[in-house]
Design a protein around this motif. Sequence first.
Motif, short mmCIF file in Angstrom:
data_model
loop_
_atom_site.label_atom_id
_atom_site.label_comp_id
_atom_site.label_asym_id
_atom_site.label_seq_id
_atom_site.Cartn_x
_atom_site.Cartn_y
_atom_site.Cartn_z
N ASN A 82 0.81 -1.23 0.00
CA ASN A 82 0.00 0.00 0.00
C ASN A 82 0.84 1.28 0.00
OD1 ASN A 82 -2.44 1.78 0.93
ND2 ASN A 82 -0.89 2.00 2.55
N ALA A 83 2.08 1.22 0.50
CA ALA A 83 2.90 2.44 0.58
C ALA A 83 2.96 3.10 -0.79
CB ALA A 83 4.30 2.11 1.08
N GLY A 84 2.74 4.39 -0.83
CA GLY A 84 2.77 5.06 -2.13
C GLY A 84 2.97 6.55 -1.98
N ILE A 85 3.55 7.12 -3.01
CA ILE A 85 3.72 8.57 -3.07
C ILE A 85 3.31 9.05 -4.46
CG2 ILE A 85 5.56 8.79 -1.34
CD1 ILE A 85 7.56 8.86 -3.75
N ALA A 86 3.03 10.34 -4.55
CA ALA A 86 2.71 10.91 -5.86
C ALA A 86 3.54 12.17 -6.08
CB ALA A 86 1.22 11.24 -5.91
N ALA A 146 -3.58 -0.31 -6.21
CA ALA A 146 -3.33 0.34 -7.50
C ALA A 146 -4.02 1.71 -7.51
CB ALA A 146 -3.83 -0.58 -8.62
N SER A 147 -4.54 2.12 -8.64
CA SER A 147 -5.10 3.48 -8.75
C SER A 147 -5.98 3.57 -10.00
CB SER A 147 -3.94 4.48 -8.87
OG SER A 147 -4.37 5.71 -9.40
N GLU A 148 -6.86 4.58 -10.01
CA GLU A 148 -7.60 4.85 -11.26
C GLU A 148 -6.60 5.10 -12.40
OE1 GLU A 148 -10.79 4.47 -11.44
OE2 GLU A 148 -11.56 4.78 -9.41
N TYR A 149 -5.42 5.61 -12.04
CA TYR A 149 -4.40 5.88 -13.05
C TYR A 149 -3.72 4.59 -13.53
CZ TYR A 149 -5.05 10.81 -11.88
OH TYR A 149 -5.58 12.06 -11.68
N SER A 150 -4.10 3.45 -12.96
CA SER A 150 -3.70 2.16 -13.55
C SER A 150 -4.49 1.93 -14.83
CB SER A 150 -4.01 1.01 -12.58
OG SER A 150 -3.39 1.19 -11.35
N TYR A 185 3.76 8.21 -11.58
CA TYR A 185 2.71 7.59 -10.76
C TYR A 185 1.83 6.70 -11.63
CZ TYR A 185 -1.08 7.29 -7.29
OH TYR A 185 -2.02 6.84 -6.39
N ALA A 186 1.38 7.25 -12.77
CA ALA A 186 0.49 6.47 -13.65
C ALA A 186 1.21 5.25 -14.22
CB ALA A 186 -0.02 7.36 -14.78
N ALA A 187 2.48 5.43 -14.62
CA ALA A 187 3.23 4.31 -15.18
C ALA A 187 3.44 3.22 -14.13
CB ALA A 187 4.58 4.80 -15.71
N ALA A 188 3.76 3.64 -12.90
CA ALA A 188 4.00 2.66 -11.83
C ALA A 188 2.70 1.92 -11.47
CB ALA A 188 4.56 3.36 -10.60
N LYS A 189 1.60 2.66 -11.36
CA LYS A 189 0.34 2.03 -10.98
C LYS A 189 -0.20 1.14 -12.10
CE LYS A 189 -0.30 3.75 -6.77
NZ LYS A 189 -0.32 2.89 -5.57
N GLY A 190 0.04 1.53 -13.35
CA GLY A 190 -0.33 0.65 -14.46
C GLY A 190 0.48 -0.63 -14.41
N GLY A 191 1.78 -0.48 -14.17
CA GLY A 191 2.66 -1.65 -14.06
C GLY A 191 2.26 -2.56 -12.91
N LEU A 237 -6.51 -3.71 -5.63
CA LEU A 237 -7.65 -2.82 -5.34
C LEU A 237 -7.39 -1.47 -5.98
CD1 LEU A 237 -8.39 -3.43 -1.54
CD2 LEU A 237 -9.77 -4.14 -3.51
N ILE A 238 -8.40 -0.93 -6.60
CA ILE A 238 -8.30 0.43 -7.16
C ILE A 238 -9.17 1.35 -6.32
CG2 ILE A 238 -8.95 1.87 -9.11
CD1 ILE A 238 -7.85 -0.12 -10.96
#
Length: 254
Positions: free
Chosen positions: A95-99, A146-150, A160-166, A188-189
């Motif tokens: 879950n750890a994440g930064i933007a 993950a994220s909506e940006y996945s 951020y988007a590239a990492a969450k998509g990956g 989970l998104i």
Amino acid sequence: MAAPKMFDLSGNVAVVTGGNGGIGRGIALGFAEAGAAVAILARNEDKNRGVLAELERLGVPAIALKLDVTQRDQLRPAMENVERKLGPVSILVNNAGIAVMRGAMKFRAEDWDRVVETNLSSCFFLSQIAAQSMAQHQRGKIINIASEYSIFGAQSGIAYAAAKGGLVQATKTLAIELAPHNIQVNALIPGWIDTDLTVPAQSGKFFEEIITRTPAGRFGKPEEMAGAAIFLASHASDFVTGATICVDGGFAIR
Ligand code: NDP
């Protein structure tokens, strides 16, 4: 009211990275309420202590470890430390994440590295370590946040988007490889959730756009991520793997 047995996490040891923050804290407390022993791993020791006290009040074994997930050489010692103190890890939540939100033309290499290391690479390396242990016990649950940006492109925040998509692709690939070991890997998104991360989006025109686009008409609360996380951590999801579940008030369907 007791949780139905299939959602009961008693006897599990859960690791939640970033467990001292918004969504991580919500999931860690949800797991504790469902009976799991919980380890939270994050950098800020004051925040770690605060959430640890909340976990202990729920009466489950719990620990908080100071960990920077970008320090690869510290990942295995941290996981071993959890296993020494609480027992074999059966649930891992990455879950750890930064933007860092900046236009692609001016995006700095050091920000790219920091975001990708935190939001993607650390998730894989922690999953690898956890899976090696889970495979010995022929059971485990890995949940990637993950994220909506996945799914969608982002107006800024290329890393951020590239990492969450990956992360979603890593979820699917790990799910296939780990299935024979009875380890389920899912993502989970979250939609727009009210946490420190989204403070910049909680006012002004962008806020209005988010509210308009979210059918539920509001930001989610961190604790609203817990139900889906408990599902993915429990026997209720034993035949669910490689899936991506949106907890987003409908954001992704509009
Ligand atoms: P917060 O900023 O509230 O929490 C982030 C957490 O990550 C903190 O606990 C922080 O702890 C931890 N963290 C950050 N960097 C590191 C690091 N290098 N090592 C260890 N821990 C770290 O944000 P959220 O709760 O909103 O975000 C949690 C996850 O949910 C992230 O992956 C985020 O991308 C994702 N997400 C959030 C959404 C939202 O709307 N809020 C939407 C979509 C996805 P510390 O600083 O102490 O290390």
